[in-house]
Structures are given as C-alpha cells and as structure tokens.
Design an enzyme around this catalytic site. Sequence first.
Site, PDB file in Angstrom:
ATOM      1  CG  ASP A  36      12.891 -24.069 -54.534  1.00 45.09           C
ATOM      2  OD1 ASP A  36      13.801 -24.511 -55.254  1.00 45.09           O
ATOM      3  OD2 ASP A  36      12.936 -22.948 -53.986  1.00 45.09           O
ATOM      4  CE1 TYR A  55      13.886 -18.203 -50.459  1.00 44.43           C
ATOM      5  CE2 TYR A  55      12.731 -20.289 -50.633  1.00 44.43           C
ATOM      6  CZ  TYR A  55      13.397 -19.240 -51.224  1.00 44.43           C
ATOM      7  OH  TYR A  55      13.563 -19.257 -52.583  1.00 44.43           O
ATOM      8  CE  LYS A  71      16.244 -21.744 -54.258  1.00 46.27           C
ATOM      9  NZ  LYS A  71      15.085 -21.700 -53.356  1.00 46.27           N
ATOM     10  CG  HIS A  81      19.514 -18.081 -52.505  1.00 45.04           C
ATOM     11  ND1 HIS A  81      18.756 -18.320 -51.393  1.00 45.04           N
ATOM     12  CD2 HIS A  81      18.654 -17.583 -53.422  1.00 45.04           C
ATOM     13  CE1 HIS A  81      17.504 -17.983 -51.625  1.00 45.04           C
ATOM     14  NE2 HIS A  81      17.413 -17.535 -52.858  1.00 45.04           N
TER      15      HIS A  81
END
Length: 282
Positions: A48, A53, A78, A111
């Site tokens: 994931d 990120y 996401k 997200h």
Amino acid sequence: MNKIPENFTLANGVQIPVIGLGTWQSAEGDSAAGAVKTALLRGYRHIDTAAIYGNEKSVGRGIRESGISRKEIFVTSKLWNSDRGYESAFAAFEKTLADLGLDYLDLYLIHWPANSRQFDKWKQINLDTWRAVTELYQAGRIRAIGVSNFLPHHLEPLLETQVPPMVDQIEFHPGFMQKRTADYCRDHGILVEAWSPLGTGKLLKNPLLNDLAERYGVSAARLCIRWCLQNGALPLPKSVTESRICENIDLDGFEITPEDMRRINEMGYAGGSGLDPDTVDF
Ligand code: A2P
C-alpha cells in the site's frame, strides 16, 4: 477464524490479500525499496502506497527487485488532495503509474474526502473525482477502486453512482475503531482497510494490550493486527525493519477469544493520528 484466509473478496469479485505492507513514512530510497522487497520475499503479496508518501518510485523498485511476478502482487496507491477533480485525477493517475513503473494498479483510492469546512461544493468535487476514477476502472486500468478516510456522509453520494466504492481505508486500531463508519461500510459491501493498525506504534506500550499479548505469548503488534482481522478489517502495518515485517504476518498460531475481543473493542482512546476528515485543512 483460527487460520487466517489468504484473501478477502471485494464487491466486484477481485481477491485482495488480507494483510498489506503500509509504506506511509517509509522514506523514498533504499528504506522504502528495501522494505517492499523484503516484505515480498517474506510472503507479503500486498503493498500500500500513495502519491503523497513521496516513495512510489522506490516502492516500484522494491517490487521489481523482488523478482516476483507483477500479477501475483496487489498494489494500491492513492490520489492526493491537490489532484481532486475530473481532469486532474487522470493526470495524477498517470503520474502514479509512471513513478511506480507499472502499467495498471490493483486498487486506487481517493486519499481524503473534500470536506465542507474547505469547500462549499465538497460533494460535487468528490463526485467529479470519483467519475474519473470510475472511468479508469471501466477502461481496465485499475482492478478495483475505493476511497480513504471517507465517513458515512462522504460515502453516501458515491453509493448512488454507477460503481460504488469497494474499499474505505480508514484509521482503525484498538481504542479507535470508528465503529459507525466501519458498520456503515460493512452494511454497504465496502471492505474496511485499517491504516496505522498499531496506532503509528503508540499502542505498543499500552498496558491492557501488553497484558493480553503476554497471555497469548505474542507481541502487542501481532495482537493488534490479529484483532483487526478478527473484526473483518484489512490491516496495513508499516515497518521498514525486517524482523518486524516478518513478525507482523505471523498470525496463525493464536486466536483472540470473543471475551478478549470485547475488552479490546471497548478500550478507551489510547493514541492515534488525531486527524478528523471533517476538519483537516490539507
Ligand atoms: P519501523 O518502521 O521503524 O519498523 P502503524 O502501522 O500503526 O502506522 O505503525 C508503524 C510504526 O510501528 C512504525 O514506527 C514501525 O517502526 C513500528 N512497528 C511496526 N511493526 C512493529 C512491530 N512488530 N513491533 C514494534 N514496532 C513496530
């Protein structure tokens, strides 16, 4: 549920491995790439990540370096908040695929919901983004689609659309079960995924969890992860440490009794992110 099944089945029939490696705060570079490669070599089949990120390139590298065939791995990413809206969503998706070095995703999530605190037209923004994600799904670029951090009132308009979300990835851990949202998801055939199943690690010193873990002869981390599964939620524990990555999928040797499940379900708030989807300002 003594033996953990390999997969959950999503509303469209797609199989999703029951534990995934979380990569939030896994640093771009050897740290994220190494964690992903290690996890895949140690038996994980579900990774994931998310555009925000900042580690999609390394996650993709870890996948390639594992040598495991792409089709055996379930990859989620996401769409970040600045990419909401119909047109932007397509561009965001292409960038995510290019950064990962993949030609399809297994799961793509919005997200965070646009919320009423930031936008008068929050519903329409979420619907526009969802329409783009749905078209990518219908075009076969993504195997399953969903959302993250959506509360029931954010989910509701999306449930009226042609393809309702199949997953809602929410913060879910002992002391913060978000029962109303989790129950709503189950009632609507949406799989709950648990981000920060260890409360970003804050729960690992909790006295109740440690007492119980000791009785089962396991770590508090394994207890939290098994607890998610026994509640029907798919845990996404994050680690960049090989021993912990292995420990976090070693869950078959014990089962939490209904009485202990109840005690954990009823425990008070013991730490977490503190982020509320209705009030976040990012
Ligand atoms: P690290 O990545 O340095 O190994 P969450 O998944 O709830 O967000 O928690 C992630 C945090 O918990 C990270 O700091 C991670 O550290 C730590 N962690 C993950 N698995 C374990 C484990 N089995 N034992 C102790 N700490 C863990």
